[in-house]
Design a protein around this motif. Structure first.
Motif, PDB file in Angstrom:
ATOM      1  N   SER A  14       5.016  18.059   9.422  1.00  0.00           N
ATOM      2  CA  SER A  14       3.734  18.151  10.127  1.00  0.00           C
ATOM      3  C   SER A  14       3.309  16.748  10.519  1.00  0.00           C
ATOM      4  N   THR A  15       2.564  16.675  11.601  1.00  0.00           N
ATOM      5  CA  THR A  15       1.922  15.393  11.902  1.00  0.00           C
ATOM      6  C   THR A  15       0.757  15.221  10.924  1.00  0.00           C
ATOM      7  N   LEU A  16       0.319  14.014  10.797  1.00  0.00           N
ATOM      8  CA  LEU A  16      -0.702  13.709   9.794  1.00  0.00           C
ATOM      9  C   LEU A  16      -2.108  13.603  10.374  1.00  0.00           C
ATOM     10  N   ASN A  17      -2.269  13.959  11.624  1.00  0.00           N
ATOM     11  CA  ASN A  17      -3.556  13.740  12.281  1.00  0.00           C
ATOM     12  C   ASN A  17      -4.722  14.450  11.604  1.00  0.00           C
ATOM     13  N   SER A  18      -4.455  15.559  10.939  1.00  0.00           N
ATOM     14  CA  SER A  18      -5.543  16.299  10.303  1.00  0.00           C
ATOM     15  C   SER A  18      -5.565  16.116   8.791  1.00  0.00           C
ATOM     16  N   TYR A  19      -4.862  15.103   8.318  1.00  0.00           N
ATOM     17  CA  TYR A  19      -4.781  14.863   6.879  1.00  0.00           C
ATOM     18  C   TYR A  19      -5.425  13.536   6.511  1.00  0.00           C
ATOM     19  N   ASN A  20      -5.811  13.481   5.257  1.00  0.00           N
ATOM     20  CA  ASN A  20      -6.127  12.210   4.627  1.00  0.00           C
ATOM     21  C   ASN A  20      -5.061  11.958   3.571  1.00  0.00           C
ATOM     22  N   LEU A  21      -4.691  10.704   3.423  1.00  0.00           N
ATOM     23  CA  LEU A  21      -3.601  10.326   2.538  1.00  0.00           C
ATOM     24  C   LEU A  21      -4.133   9.527   1.360  1.00  0.00           C
ATOM     25  N   GLY A  22      -3.392   9.563   0.282  1.00  0.00           N
ATOM     26  CA  GLY A  22      -3.819   8.783  -0.869  1.00  0.00           C
ATOM     27  C   GLY A  22      -2.647   8.391  -1.737  1.00  0.00           C
ATOM     28  N   TRP A  23      -2.951   7.537  -2.681  1.00  0.00           N
ATOM     29  CA  TRP A  23      -1.997   7.140  -3.706  1.00  0.00           C
ATOM     30  C   TRP A  23      -2.667   7.301  -5.068  1.00  0.00           C
ATOM     31  N   PHE A  24      -1.935   7.914  -5.973  1.00  0.00           N
ATOM     32  CA  PHE A  24      -2.336   7.994  -7.375  1.00  0.00           C
ATOM     33  C   PHE A  24      -1.233   7.378  -8.210  1.00  0.00           C
ATOM     34  N   ARG A  25      -1.549   7.073  -9.444  1.00  0.00           N
ATOM     35  CA  ARG A  25      -0.523   6.590 -10.363  1.00  0.00           C
ATOM     36  C   ARG A  25      -0.756   7.212 -11.732  1.00  0.00           C
ATOM     37  N   GLN A  26       0.318   7.245 -12.498  1.00  0.00           N
ATOM     38  CA  GLN A  26       0.236   7.875 -13.807  1.00  0.00           C
ATOM     39  C   GLN A  26       1.140   7.165 -14.789  1.00  0.00           C
ATOM     40  N   VAL A  27       0.565   6.831 -15.915  1.00  0.00           N
ATOM     41  CA  VAL A  27       1.310   6.302 -17.050  1.00  0.00           C
ATOM     42  C   VAL A  27       1.578   7.468 -17.988  1.00  0.00           C
ATOM     43  N   PRO A  28       2.778   7.586 -18.530  1.00  0.00           N
ATOM     44  CA  PRO A  28       3.062   8.703 -19.442  1.00  0.00           C
ATOM     45  C   PRO A  28       2.019   8.818 -20.536  1.00  0.00           C
ATOM     46  N   ARG A  50      -7.912   7.521   5.632  1.00  0.00           N
ATOM     47  CA  ARG A  50      -8.106   8.539   6.662  1.00  0.00           C
ATOM     48  C   ARG A  50      -7.092   8.248   7.754  1.00  0.00           C
ATOM     49  N   TRP A  51      -6.117   9.144   7.900  1.00  0.00           N
ATOM     50  CA  TRP A  51      -4.989   8.876   8.791  1.00  0.00           C
ATOM     51  C   TRP A  51      -5.440   8.615  10.218  1.00  0.00           C
ATOM     52  N   SER A  52      -6.421   9.389  10.686  1.00  0.00           N
ATOM     53  CA  SER A  52      -6.809   9.310  12.096  1.00  0.00           C
ATOM     54  C   SER A  52      -7.383   7.948  12.460  1.00  0.00           C
ATOM     55  N   SER A  53      -8.097   7.330  11.526  1.00  0.00           N
ATOM     56  CA  SER A  53      -8.770   6.069  11.842  1.00  0.00           C
ATOM     57  C   SER A  53      -8.164   4.868  11.139  1.00  0.00           C
ATOM     58  N   GLY A  54      -7.441   5.126  10.069  1.00  0.00           N
ATOM     59  CA  GLY A  54      -6.916   4.021   9.269  1.00  0.00           C
ATOM     60  C   GLY A  54      -7.892   3.483   8.261  1.00  0.00           C
ATOM     61  N   PHE A  55      -9.072   4.089   8.174  1.00  0.00           N
ATOM     62  CA  PHE A  55     -10.057   3.638   7.190  1.00  0.00           C
ATOM     63  C   PHE A  55      -9.492   3.824   5.791  1.00  0.00           C
ATOM     64  N   THR A  56      -9.711   2.810   4.948  1.00  0.00           N
ATOM     65  CA  THR A  56      -9.169   2.845   3.590  1.00  0.00           C
ATOM     66  C   THR A  56     -10.247   2.554   2.553  1.00  0.00           C
ATOM     67  N   THR A  57      -9.996   3.014   1.344  1.00  0.00           N
ATOM     68  CA  THR A  57     -10.815   2.655   0.202  1.00  0.00           C
ATOM     69  C   THR A  57      -9.913   2.623  -1.032  1.00  0.00           C
ATOM     70  N   GLY A 105      -8.491  -5.806  -3.427  1.00  0.00           N
ATOM     71  CA  GLY A 105      -8.135  -7.205  -3.212  1.00  0.00           C
ATOM     72  C   GLY A 105      -6.683  -7.517  -3.494  1.00  0.00           C
ATOM     73  N   ARG A 106      -5.976  -6.584  -4.109  1.00  0.00           N
ATOM     74  CA  ARG A 106      -4.558  -6.799  -4.409  1.00  0.00           C
ATOM     75  C   ARG A 106      -3.662  -5.808  -3.676  1.00  0.00           C
ATOM     76  N   PHE A 107      -4.144  -4.595  -3.474  1.00  0.00           N
ATOM     77  CA  PHE A 107      -3.375  -3.532  -2.830  1.00  0.00           C
ATOM     78  C   PHE A 107      -3.958  -3.269  -1.442  1.00  0.00           C
ATOM     79  N   ALA A 108      -3.088  -2.885  -0.523  1.00  0.00           N
ATOM     80  CA  ALA A 108      -3.538  -2.557   0.821  1.00  0.00           C
ATOM     81  C   ALA A 108      -2.682  -1.431   1.384  1.00  0.00           C
ATOM     82  N   ALA A 109      -3.344  -0.393   1.855  1.00  0.00           N
ATOM     83  CA  ALA A 109      -2.654   0.731   2.490  1.00  0.00           C
ATOM     84  C   ALA A 109      -2.626   0.529   3.998  1.00  0.00           C
TER      85      ALA A 109
END
Length: 123
Positions: free
Chosen positions: A26-40, A51-58, A65-69
């Motif tokens: 699928s194209t991503l135009n109607s999705y928002n993307l994210g990253w999670f992490r997990q330690v056992p 927000r895929w459509s605009s590139g806005f990040t949080t 200040g260290r990570f950038a999507a």
């Protein structure tokens, strides 16, 4: 949509890695993307959202200040550039996607998960 994460590995403290998440089906135009992490043994932790459509990040406070999507529209890929890594960043990192229009740090609000890629920060 199917998500395929890659780019994890072993890095020394203070180093950098770039994770990639390739989307297919699928194209991503109607999705928002994210990253999670997990330690056992721990809960999944929110890392970043785009927000895929605009590139806005949080970002989570712990990585601001260290990570950038970022994204590559043509390739349907979202990236997570991780700099100044510390041992506390060691985890399995998951890329996720949701059709929900609002930002969320709750893992259950994301319907699509990649398989995870391991990041180990150690000397």
């Amino acid at each position: 949509v199917q998500l395929q994460a890659s780019g994890g590995g072993l890095v020394q403290p203070g180093g950098s890695l770039r994770l990639s998440c390739a989307a297919s089906g699928s194209t991503l135009n109607s999705y928002n993307l994210g990253w999670f992490r997990q330690v056992p043994g721990s809960e999944r932790e929110f890392v970043a959202w785009m927000r895929w459509s605009s590139g806005f990040t949080t970002y989570a406070d712990s990585v601001t200040g260290r990570f950038a999507a970022s994204r590559d529209h043509a390739k349907n890929i979202v990236y997570l550039q991780m700099d100044k890594l510390t041992p506390e960043d060691t985890a399995v990192y998951y890329c996720v996607a949701s059709r929900r229009s609002v930002f969320s740090v709750v893992p259950d609000n994301y319907d699509y998960w990649g398989q995870g890629t391991l990041v180990t920060v150690s000397s």
